[in-house]
Design a protein around this motif. Sequence first.
Motif, short mmCIF file in Angstrom:
data_model
loop_
_atom_site.label_atom_id
_atom_site.label_comp_id
_atom_site.label_asym_id
_atom_site.label_seq_id
_atom_site.Cartn_x
_atom_site.Cartn_y
_atom_site.Cartn_z
N GLN A 1 55.66 90.97 116.77
CA GLN A 1 55.15 92.27 116.82
C GLN A 1 54.90 92.92 115.16
O GLN A 1 54.05 93.60 114.98
N VAL A 2 55.59 92.30 114.24
CA VAL A 2 55.57 92.62 112.94
C VAL A 2 55.37 91.33 112.12
O VAL A 2 56.04 90.39 111.89
N GLY A 3 53.87 91.23 111.71
CA GLY A 3 53.64 89.95 111.25
C GLY A 3 53.70 90.02 109.85
O GLY A 3 53.34 90.94 109.15
N LEU A 4 54.36 89.14 109.08
CA LEU A 4 54.68 88.99 107.72
C LEU A 4 54.18 87.82 106.91
O LEU A 4 54.03 86.69 107.36
N VAL A 5 53.21 88.30 106.00
CA VAL A 5 52.44 87.08 105.06
C VAL A 5 53.21 87.22 103.74
O VAL A 5 53.37 88.18 103.04
N PHE A 6 53.78 86.23 103.50
CA PHE A 6 54.65 85.93 102.21
C PHE A 6 53.45 85.79 101.09
O PHE A 6 52.28 85.42 101.25
N GLN A 7 54.19 86.03 99.97
CA GLN A 7 53.17 85.69 98.66
C GLN A 7 53.09 84.01 98.70
O GLN A 7 53.98 83.45 99.03
N TYR A 8 52.14 83.86 98.12
CA TYR A 8 51.51 82.44 98.15
C TYR A 8 51.57 81.61 99.65
O TYR A 8 52.37 80.78 99.67
N PRO A 9 51.23 82.26 100.63
CA PRO A 9 51.57 81.77 101.72
C PRO A 9 50.86 80.33 102.19
O PRO A 9 51.29 79.57 103.23
N SER B 1 47.11 77.86 115.27
CA SER B 1 47.79 78.10 116.55
C SER B 1 49.18 78.00 116.48
O SER B 1 50.00 78.31 117.60
N PHE B 2 49.89 77.78 115.37
CA PHE B 2 51.45 77.60 115.29
C PHE B 2 52.10 78.82 115.83
O PHE B 2 53.03 78.85 116.71
N GLY B 3 51.67 80.07 115.36
CA GLY B 3 52.52 81.21 115.71
C GLY B 3 52.42 81.64 117.44
O GLY B 3 53.24 81.86 118.00
N PRO B 4 50.88 81.67 117.86
CA PRO B 4 50.73 82.02 119.01
C PRO B 4 51.54 80.89 119.94
O PRO B 4 51.86 81.32 121.12
N ARG B 5 51.38 79.72 119.46
CA ARG B 5 52.25 78.62 120.40
C ARG B 5 53.62 79.01 120.39
O ARG B 5 54.30 78.93 121.62
N GLU C 1 44.27 78.67 127.04
CA GLU C 1 43.19 79.62 126.87
C GLU C 1 43.28 80.84 125.96
O GLU C 1 42.46 81.16 125.24
N GLU C 2 44.38 81.26 126.02
CA GLU C 2 44.77 82.51 125.21
C GLU C 2 45.01 82.13 123.65
O GLU C 2 44.43 82.84 122.86
N ILE C 3 45.54 81.03 123.50
CA ILE C 3 45.94 80.41 122.29
C ILE C 3 44.42 80.25 121.54
O ILE C 3 44.27 80.42 120.47
N ASP C 4 43.85 79.64 122.19
CA ASP C 4 42.30 79.21 121.82
C ASP C 4 41.47 80.55 121.37
O ASP C 4 41.26 80.60 120.45
N ARG C 5 41.50 81.33 122.14
CA ARG C 5 40.76 82.55 122.17
C ARG C 5 41.59 83.37 120.72
O ARG C 5 40.80 83.68 119.91
N ILE D 1 47.45 86.65 111.46
CA ILE D 1 46.81 87.39 112.22
C ILE D 1 46.65 86.99 113.77
O ILE D 1 46.72 87.80 114.74
N ALA D 2 46.80 85.78 114.08
CA ALA D 2 46.61 84.99 115.33
C ALA D 2 47.65 85.59 116.27
O ALA D 2 47.51 85.45 117.52
N MET D 3 48.83 86.01 115.67
CA MET D 3 49.65 86.48 116.69
C MET D 3 49.58 87.92 117.09
O MET D 3 50.30 88.59 117.77
#
Lengths: 288, 269
Positions: A86-94, A108-112, A119-123, A160-162
Amino acid sequence: MSTIIRTEQLSHIYSQGTVFEQAAIRNVNLNIEKGEFVGVIGHTGSGKSTLIQHLNGLLRPTSGKVYIGGEDIWAKPKEIRRFRFQVGLVFQYPEYQLFEDTVYKDISFGPRNMGLSEEEIDRRVRQAAAFVELKEATLQKSPFELSGGQKRRVAIAGVIAMSPDVLILDEPTAGLDPRGRDRILGEIKEYHQQQKATVLLVSHSMEDIARYASKVLVMNQAQVFLYDTVEAVFSRGSEMESMGLNIPQITRICRQLAERGIPISPQTYTVESAKDQILGILQKRGVK
Amino acid sequence: MALTDISIGQYFPGDSPVHRMDPRMKLVLTLVYVVMLFLAGNFSSLAMGIILLLVVYPLSRIPLTLILKSVKPIVPIVLFTGILNMFFVKGDPLWTLGFLSISREGLRMAALLALRILCLIAGTSLLTYTTSPIALTDGIEQLFSPLKKLGAPVHEIAMMMTITLRFIPTLIEETDKIMSAQKARGADLESGGLFQRMKALLPILIPLFVSAFRRAEELALAMECRCYHGGEGRTRMRTLRLGTVDVLAALLVAAFLASTIFFSVAGAG
């Protein structure tokens, strides 16, 4: 608008009970409204990174509570992953976290991990890739053969994919050239507007904060010093300077011009607005 | 944060006589101390080893809690070997239960062994507590320099050791960061079977290795930019010299070694 992030007397103490004991954040009380674009500033060691790692449950508070959408995130520690989606965190130098053999698989790692259907992962992957303007051909490449700026955009797409309701980014533009910086910030702004998401952007650039954020959170010495609108925060320039923080360059120039009797607003935060005002003044004086 | 709390072989800066000693002398004396512990065959000679520690630790001003911290992880091993010895050394039985029996000799052996291991750990950790990794590798390099004549790459090995030691904290920090980043994307490191958990480590190991290679490449480049070309003709900013402290320390250890041998041979206790 309703509150999405709330903290109550949140404190975190590193190495408690040893000689190295140090409070990284102390008694932080925050209320962040849904849909806000918050710029987070504060000099190194002020507690910014520690604070944001509490908001998705990566760090557990030493004392105090964190509420996301009204729920205490540590009420059931086993379900903490729910809040990380629900709370996506992008670290420094991700870009240093990329690991899969193709860009597609990495995003797709996060959505998986969320357990979505194929289909949802692909979307989600395609949508996230479109957000950060990755070409279709890039998706099948190895992330290790991309340029620095591209890698960073892939890493951001992975979060963002999550489709998180809250997107937190820790200095997403560090080490990028001006064009790469504007591009990434523009893409974040677009995510903010299209998804009606709440965004927290940690940055050292007051110009970027003035341009994109609606509110500013100022951290100083492990505490929240201010949480207010951009105008209110930058109008307290001298206090900010005493903490080792700046106000945007253009604001300083306009302020000094105003002090010398030129009819320009001292609350000017972007170069564009300064340009319009100066052109207006010149026109009145008959200069072409 | 548990990863960054590791303190094995950690250096604690200070300015005590022990800190000021030449690392070569410290290495040699530590080795002598280890030999001394194994020569000690009875309690009175082993007591010499304990007394030496009681003399040197206060001199080094290393806090007591640190000594306990270094000894703590090996307590299970000490207990295990102690118990094994207690049951398996033959002698006149003090207490019997079926096939198990505890003899006087067994008890004595177990106590000796436990004390010896504890002294061993406490003594050798003193070396790493009071000597910076750089000084330590410098010392090792110079002690082994006679092997250069036989064509052994002593300098290169010492440099590799220095670099390894230097990068352990960096890589621990890096691992911590990558773990956080993957957890933020929902990586589940805590649940599942053995195979699943091993698979869950891949997203951490791959970026870690990639970054280790990247760092290695950057470091090699930076070293070449500063014209590093190995040990040939290289001088040092700080040359190692034996001082008064070193001579005194050597005499002290020699005296303890002599008394250990004396008590051991005399066979009292």
